[in-house]
Motif scaffolding. Structure first.
Motif, PDB file in Angstrom:
ATOM      1  N   GLN A  52       0.854  -1.188   0.000  1.00  0.00           N
ATOM      2  CA  GLN A  52       0.000   0.000   0.000  1.00  0.00           C
ATOM      3  C   GLN A  52       0.888   1.236   0.000  1.00  0.00           C
ATOM      4  O   GLN A  52       1.667   1.440   0.921  1.00  0.00           O
ATOM      5  CB  GLN A  52      -0.939   0.020   1.204  1.00  0.00           C
ATOM      6  CG  GLN A  52      -1.958   1.152   1.161  1.00  0.00           C
ATOM      7  CD  GLN A  52      -2.966   1.092   2.296  1.00  0.00           C
ATOM      8  OE1 GLN A  52      -2.628   0.803   3.433  1.00  0.00           O
ATOM      9  NE2 GLN A  52      -4.236   1.345   1.985  1.00  0.00           N
TER      10      GLN A  52
ATOM     11  N   GLY B 268      -1.667   7.352  -2.060  1.00  0.00           N
ATOM     12  CA  GLY B 268      -2.300   7.759  -3.313  1.00  0.00           C
ATOM     13  C   GLY B 268      -2.627   6.627  -4.257  1.00  0.00           C
ATOM     14  O   GLY B 268      -3.249   6.850  -5.303  1.00  0.00           O
ATOM     15  N   LEU B 269      -2.232   5.419  -3.889  1.00  0.00           N
ATOM     16  CA  LEU B 269      -2.524   4.250  -4.725  1.00  0.00           C
ATOM     17  C   LEU B 269      -3.354   3.258  -3.929  1.00  0.00           C
ATOM     18  O   LEU B 269      -3.275   3.223  -2.697  1.00  0.00           O
ATOM     19  CB  LEU B 269      -1.239   3.578  -5.191  1.00  0.00           C
ATOM     20  CG  LEU B 269      -0.289   4.404  -6.046  1.00  0.00           C
ATOM     21  CD1 LEU B 269       0.978   3.609  -6.349  1.00  0.00           C
ATOM     22  CD2 LEU B 269      -0.966   4.847  -7.335  1.00  0.00           C
ATOM     23  N   GLY B 270      -4.119   2.457  -4.629  1.00  0.00           N
ATOM     24  CA  GLY B 270      -4.847   1.395  -3.952  1.00  0.00           C
ATOM     25  C   GLY B 270      -3.919   0.267  -3.554  1.00  0.00           C
ATOM     26  O   GLY B 270      -2.759   0.216  -3.977  1.00  0.00           O
ATOM     27  N   LEU B 271      -4.425  -0.626  -2.746  1.00  0.00           N
ATOM     28  CA  LEU B 271      -3.679  -1.837  -2.435  1.00  0.00           C
ATOM     29  C   LEU B 271      -3.369  -2.576  -3.734  1.00  0.00           C
ATOM     30  O   LEU B 271      -4.233  -2.736  -4.590  1.00  0.00           O
ATOM     31  CB  LEU B 271      -4.520  -2.751  -1.530  1.00  0.00           C
ATOM     32  CG  LEU B 271      -4.702  -2.284  -0.086  1.00  0.00           C
ATOM     33  CD1 LEU B 271      -5.877  -2.992   0.563  1.00  0.00           C
ATOM     34  CD2 LEU B 271      -3.441  -2.541   0.711  1.00  0.00           C
TER      35      LEU B 271
ATOM     36  N   LEU C 273      -1.795  -6.117  -5.377  1.00  0.00           N
ATOM     37  CA  LEU C 273      -1.489  -7.507  -5.073  1.00  0.00           C
ATOM     38  C   LEU C 273      -0.115  -7.882  -5.603  1.00  0.00           C
ATOM     39  O   LEU C 273       0.183  -7.697  -6.781  1.00  0.00           O
ATOM     40  CB  LEU C 273      -2.566  -8.411  -5.695  1.00  0.00           C
ATOM     41  CG  LEU C 273      -2.464  -9.895  -5.409  1.00  0.00           C
ATOM     42  CD1 LEU C 273      -2.665 -10.183  -3.919  1.00  0.00           C
ATOM     43  CD2 LEU C 273      -3.476 -10.672  -6.244  1.00  0.00           C
TER      44      LEU C 273
ATOM     45  N   PHE D  37       0.887  -5.530   3.572  1.00  0.00           N
ATOM     46  CA  PHE D  37      -0.181  -6.214   4.292  1.00  0.00           C
ATOM     47  C   PHE D  37      -0.308  -7.646   3.783  1.00  0.00           C
ATOM     48  O   PHE D  37      -0.363  -7.888   2.580  1.00  0.00           O
ATOM     49  CB  PHE D  37      -1.516  -5.504   4.099  1.00  0.00           C
ATOM     50  CG  PHE D  37      -1.650  -4.219   4.859  1.00  0.00           C
ATOM     51  CD1 PHE D  37      -1.522  -3.004   4.212  1.00  0.00           C
ATOM     52  CD2 PHE D  37      -1.913  -4.231   6.219  1.00  0.00           C
ATOM     53  CE1 PHE D  37      -1.652  -1.814   4.907  1.00  0.00           C
ATOM     54  CE2 PHE D  37      -2.040  -3.052   6.935  1.00  0.00           C
ATOM     55  CZ  PHE D  37      -1.897  -1.836   6.275  1.00  0.00           C
TER      56      PHE D  37
ATOM     57  N   GLN E 174     -11.687 -11.046   2.882  1.00  0.00           N
ATOM     58  CA  GLN E 174     -10.263 -11.091   3.187  1.00  0.00           C
ATOM     59  C   GLN E 174     -10.027 -10.404   4.533  1.00  0.00           C
ATOM     60  O   GLN E 174     -10.518  -9.312   4.779  1.00  0.00           O
ATOM     61  CB  GLN E 174      -9.454 -10.393   2.093  1.00  0.00           C
ATOM     62  CG  GLN E 174      -9.473 -11.168   0.775  1.00  0.00           C
ATOM     63  CD  GLN E 174      -8.518 -10.601  -0.258  1.00  0.00           C
ATOM     64  OE1 GLN E 174      -7.620  -9.818   0.060  1.00  0.00           O
ATOM     65  NE2 GLN E 174      -8.696 -11.007  -1.505  1.00  0.00           N
TER      66      GLN E 174
ATOM     67  N   PHE F 169      -7.118  -8.960   7.140  1.00  0.00           N
ATOM     68  CA  PHE F 169      -5.777  -8.396   7.005  1.00  0.00           C
ATOM     69  C   PHE F 169      -4.984  -8.465   8.298  1.00  0.00           C
ATOM     70  O   PHE F 169      -5.530  -8.298   9.402  1.00  0.00           O
ATOM     71  CB  PHE F 169      -5.868  -6.939   6.549  1.00  0.00           C
ATOM     72  CG  PHE F 169      -6.233  -6.781   5.105  1.00  0.00           C
ATOM     73  CD1 PHE F 169      -7.539  -6.912   4.681  1.00  0.00           C
ATOM     74  CD2 PHE F 169      -5.249  -6.514   4.161  1.00  0.00           C
ATOM     75  CE1 PHE F 169      -7.879  -6.785   3.341  1.00  0.00           C
ATOM     76  CE2 PHE F 169      -5.572  -6.379   2.819  1.00  0.00           C
ATOM     77  CZ  PHE F 169      -6.888  -6.514   2.410  1.00  0.00           C
TER      78      PHE F 169
ATOM     79  N   ARG G 107       5.772  -1.968   8.001  1.00  0.00           N
ATOM     80  CA  ARG G 107       6.223  -0.735   7.349  1.00  0.00           C
ATOM     81  C   ARG G 107       7.701  -0.908   7.020  1.00  0.00           C
ATOM     82  O   ARG G 107       8.533  -1.029   7.925  1.00  0.00           O
ATOM     83  CB  ARG G 107       6.008   0.460   8.260  1.00  0.00           C
ATOM     84  CG  ARG G 107       6.353   1.794   7.639  1.00  0.00           C
ATOM     85  CD  ARG G 107       5.972   2.945   8.570  1.00  0.00           C
ATOM     86  NE  ARG G 107       4.535   3.006   8.793  1.00  0.00           N
ATOM     87  CZ  ARG G 107       3.676   3.627   7.999  1.00  0.00           C
ATOM     88  NH1 ARG G 107       4.097   4.253   6.921  1.00  0.00           N
ATOM     89  NH2 ARG G 107       2.390   3.652   8.282  1.00  0.00           N
TER      90      ARG G 107
END
Lengths: 114, 109
Positions: free
Chosen positions: A37, A40-43, A45, A90, A103, A105, A110
């Protein structure tokens, strides 16, 4: 308490070093996932596993590898870390790999690569 | 390509109602998820829609229109603890989740 654990919580790593992020779940879920993650971006994969013994590539697999030797554990390895791999990672799991299964998490790792 | 769009940030007042919109384009579609993520924490599941219509769950409701590629999350009677990011995710034909960047909701007293 049932759930997903990740280790370490945070890590600062020198570029070029090898690093393994650990993920363990005790819910006997078949499917497990690794996401990153970034602000400014989505998760996104990285890799997934539909069941023990199988793995697959996600949207951003380059520079990462995974293994799924048993149901509970799904480690993510950075063979030679680069600064662009600085992110929050994650791990997630679900009962099966499709349909309505939610799902769940882990708390995240980090990672900072310098 | 696959894409999820949702507003970057929204502000609302405690006790009010807020609607967070999400539009999606995916290769196939098997359902739409909403997750809540407090700052520094993991995402947690809120709702799942696969059929058109409204799903109500306490103060939270989620709506889906498959023909329009559109969903929204409705939060009623806002509380300060609802300050969080709300993530929209569409499940594609391979049952993989495609995630939006999230909407940061700021609640003011």
């Amino acid at each position: 308490i049932a759930g997903i654990t990740q280790a370490p919580t945070s890590q600062i790593l020198a570029a070029g070093r090898r690093m393994t992020l650990r993920c363990t779940q005790d819910m006997r879920h078949n499917a497990m996932y690794w996401y990153r993650q970034d602000l400014g971006l989505g998760l996104r994969l990285i890799h997934y596993s539909n069941t023990a013994g199988t793995t697959g590539k996600g949207e951003v697999p380059d520079g990462y590898s995974v293994s799924r030797a048993n149901t509970d554990d799904f480690p993510l390895t950075l063979a030679s870390a680069v600064p662009s791999q600085t992110s929050v990672y994650f791990c997630a799991s679900s009962r099966t790999s499709g349909g309505t299964d939610t799902q769940y998490f882990g708390p995240g790792t980090r990672l900072t690569v310098l | 390509g696959q894409n999820i769009d949702q507003p970057t940030e929204m502000t609302a007042t405690e006790g009010a109602i807020v609607q967070i919109n999400c539009t999606y384009q995916t290769s196939g579609f098997n359902g739409l998820f909403w997750y809540q993520q407090h700052a520094g924490e993991a995402p947690t599941f809120l709702s799942y829609n696969v059929l058109d219509g409204l799903e109500e769950k306490g103060r939270f409701s989620s709506f889906l229109s498959r023909s329009k590629g559109y969903s929204y999350l409705l939060l009623k009677e806002l509380q300060m603890k609802d300050s969080a990011s709300y993530l929209c995710a569409a499940e594609d034909s391979n049952y993989q989740l495609i995630w939006g960047a999230g909407t940061k909701l700021i609640i003011k007293p």
